[in-house]
Every structure is written in structure tokens, then in C-alpha cells.
Design a protein around this motif. Structure first.
Motif, short mmCIF file in Angstrom:
data_model
loop_
_atom_site.label_atom_id
_atom_site.label_comp_id
_atom_site.label_asym_id
_atom_site.label_seq_id
_atom_site.Cartn_x
_atom_site.Cartn_y
_atom_site.Cartn_z
N LEU A 274 -40.60 35.75 -43.33
CA LEU A 274 -39.00 36.12 -44.05
C LEU A 274 -37.90 34.95 -43.61
O LEU A 274 -37.10 34.67 -44.38
CB LEU A 274 -38.04 37.22 -42.52
N VAL A 275 -38.37 34.02 -42.66
CA VAL A 275 -37.37 32.78 -42.62
C VAL A 275 -37.74 31.45 -43.50
O VAL A 275 -37.03 31.10 -44.28
CB VAL A 275 -38.08 32.13 -41.29
N ARG B 41 -44.84 38.31 -40.21
CA ARG B 41 -43.39 38.23 -40.59
C ARG B 41 -41.99 37.49 -40.14
O ARG B 41 -41.68 37.30 -41.63
CB ARG B 41 -43.34 40.21 -39.71
N ASN B 42 -41.80 37.61 -39.02
CA ASN B 42 -41.21 36.29 -39.31
C ASN B 42 -41.15 35.31 -39.73
O ASN B 42 -40.24 34.70 -40.19
CB ASN B 42 -40.66 36.17 -37.57
N SER B 43 -41.98 34.45 -39.39
CA SER B 43 -42.21 32.88 -40.39
C SER B 43 -41.61 33.71 -41.81
O SER B 43 -42.05 32.49 -42.73
CB SER B 43 -43.19 32.45 -40.30
#
Length: 298
Positions: A222-223, A218-220
Motif C-alpha cells: 500500500l505504501v 500488505r502495508n509495504s
């Protein structure tokens, strides 16, 4: 940006392309607005409703171009996508002949022939790879179905891209837009179109959101989305500047020179099959772009 786009949309369950593109436009527009308020951008005129109304059709064409591009990239490998993208140059060149009274030289025709040949070789290599998949598990049938969908979206992208570039060239001249104006209206006016289409056509249920944004990545993701928005700023500015000061065909041909590093990056980051056919197609595509560059530097 092509590599990041491929990373975001390449998941088996990814189906929020319009939302992804809206995030890009929001980041780009927000950054431009912030830079203007900080005094970093001085030649961006205040928002004008009449200009927005006249520019809106261009933004709609932009939506068509970027959406079909992400869909094609979802089904095709990065090298094949970049090679077929060269076909846009041919459509733009003949569009300039019809719209702006341009001409196509023998050297340009040679380059076009090489572009078509590189696309045929790339398609052949892709099909061969699909046919060598395990027929017992149905992998070959599934791979061919994926390729067919990718080629269909790629065909639409070629015509959407050519229509966008040619129309933007005409309107920029007519409205005397500066580069920051082009960037600002392009991204700002696509936001409502993309959001409305996303709400109408895409699945916003919680289970689908969890499938598209799994916890482990998820974080990657969004980044990557935010990064692509920042990258769009530089791409939009350079594209607007180049289209304004040169012909649409020259813009496309110079841009074709980025196909080699993009194709190679696809082989490195996404483990695309390295075969004689794929390498030959990349080489032919680069040679065709180099021939074009030689033609327009004379």
C-alpha cells in the motif's frame, strides 16, 4: 517509479494491475487538486467539459501505455524492460517524420542500430538464462513461457507509448495546454476508465484480494502504491513540460539516459542475473542513448 512498480506487480499471484494504476491516478489527481486549493498551483485552469472531451482519447492511450507497461514489467526483469523500452524511440522518431515532417540523421540511425542490438543481446541473455534452468522440473519451459508473455506485452507497450507521446504532442499544441493542465486532465480522465475496466476484468473476490495483499506484505504494498502516485506527479509534470518545449523524439532520447541507473537498480534490488550478456546489453543501450543525446545537442 519503475522499481516500485516492479515490486508491487512482481508477486506470483498479483492480478490487479488496473486497480493499481487507478490508485496512482487518484493520488496524483487528489494531490494536484489539494495544491490548487491551497494556492500552491496558480496556473491550473478550472475543469472544462469541452477540453476534457477533446483530451479523453489521449487519456485512453495513456491507459494503454501504463497498463501494457506494468504487464511487461510483471514478466520481464527491470534491466530487460528498460532496454526494450528504448525501441519506443525509433517508433516515435519515424512517427515524427510522418506527422510533423521531421527527419532522421545518420547519427540517429547509428543510435537506432545500437538500440536494436542492445535489445537483441538482452533477449539472448534472457533466453540463455531460461534454457539453463532445470529441465527436469520444467523450470526452463515455464521461464520461456514467461519471457514470451513479457515480450508480447513489451511489443504492445512500445507502440502504445509511441502513439501516446505523438498524439499528446499534437493535442498540446492544438489546445494550448499548460503543463499542469496536461497533468490534471491526463490523470483525472484515466480514473473512470481504469476503475470501470478493473471492475469488469479483474477478480474482486475476497480470496483474490487476500492473495494479492498478503498480511506479511500488505502495508509495504500500500505504501508503494501511494508513493508511485506521488512519483507520477513529478513524472507527469516533467514529461508534459519536455514534450511541450521540445520534439517527441528529443523527449524520448533524453529520457533514454535513465535506463542505466534503472537497469542497475534492477540488478541490485531484484537479484536479476548478472551475466556478460545482460551487462553488455545495458552498456549498448546507454551508448545508444548517449549517441542520441550528442545528436540532439548539436
Amino acid at each position: 517509479m519503475t522499481v516500485v512498480n516492479k515490486y508491487v506487480v512482481s508477486g506470483d499471484s498479483w492480478n490487479l494491475n488496473l486497480f493499481y494504476l487507478a490508485i496512482q491516478a487518484i493520488v496524483c489527481t487528489g494531490t494536484i487538486t489539494l495544491c490548487k486549493q491551497m494556492g500552491l498551483i496558480r496556473d491550473l485552469a478550472p475543469f472544462d467539459k469541452d477540453k476534457a472531451r477533446k483530451w479523453f482519447p489521449i487519456s485512453v492511450l495513456l491507459v494503454g501505455m501504463i497498463y501494457t507497461g506494468t504487464k511487461a514489467l510483471q514478466y520481464l526483469s527491470v534491466p530487460v524492460y528498460t532496454i526494450f523500452k528504448n525501441l519506443t524511440i525509433i517508433v516515435i522518431a519515424y512517427g515524427e517524420v510522418l506527422w510533423f515532417g521531421g527527419s532522421v540523421s545518420p547519427l540517429a540511425l547509428l543510435s537506432f542500430g545500437l538500440m536494436v542490438l542492445s535489445s537483441v543481446v538482452a533477449a539472448w541473455a534472457d533466453i540463455q538464462s531460461a534454457l539453463t534452468s532445470n529441465p527436469v522440473t520444467g523450470d526452463a519451459v515455464s521461464a520461456m513461457s514467461t519471457l514470451n508473455a513479457g515480450y508480447a506485452w513489451m511489443g504492445l507497450n512500445v507502440f502504445c507509448s509511441a502513439s501516446y507521446v505523438l498524439a499528446m504532442k499534437k493535442v498540446i499544441k492544438k489546445m494550448n495546454f499548460k503543463d499542469w493542465d496536461t497533468m490534471y486532465y491526463n490523470n483525472l480522465l484515466t480514473i473512470p476508465v481504469l476503475i470501470v475496466l478493473s471492475l469488469l476484468a479483474e477478480d474482486w473476490s475476497r480470496p483474490n484480494l487476500e492473495r494479492n495483499f498478503p498480511i506479511e506484505s500488505r502495508n509495504s504494498l500500500l505504501v508503494g502504491m501511494v508513493y508511485s502516485g506521488f512519483a507520477a506527479i513529478f513524472i507527469s509534470y516533467c514529461s508534459a513540460w519536455c514534450i511541450r518545449v521540445t520534439s517527441s523524439t528529443t523527449y524520448s532520447m533524453v529520457g533514454a539516459l535513465n535506463k542505466l541507473p534503472i537497469a542497475i537498480s534492477g540488478l541490485i534490488f531484484f537479484s536479476a542475473p548478472i551475466t556478460f550478456g545482460s551487462v553488455s546489453a545495458i552498456f549498448l543501450g546507454f551508448v545508444s542513448a548517449a549517441v542520441d543525446e550528442r545528436e540532439f545537442s548539436q
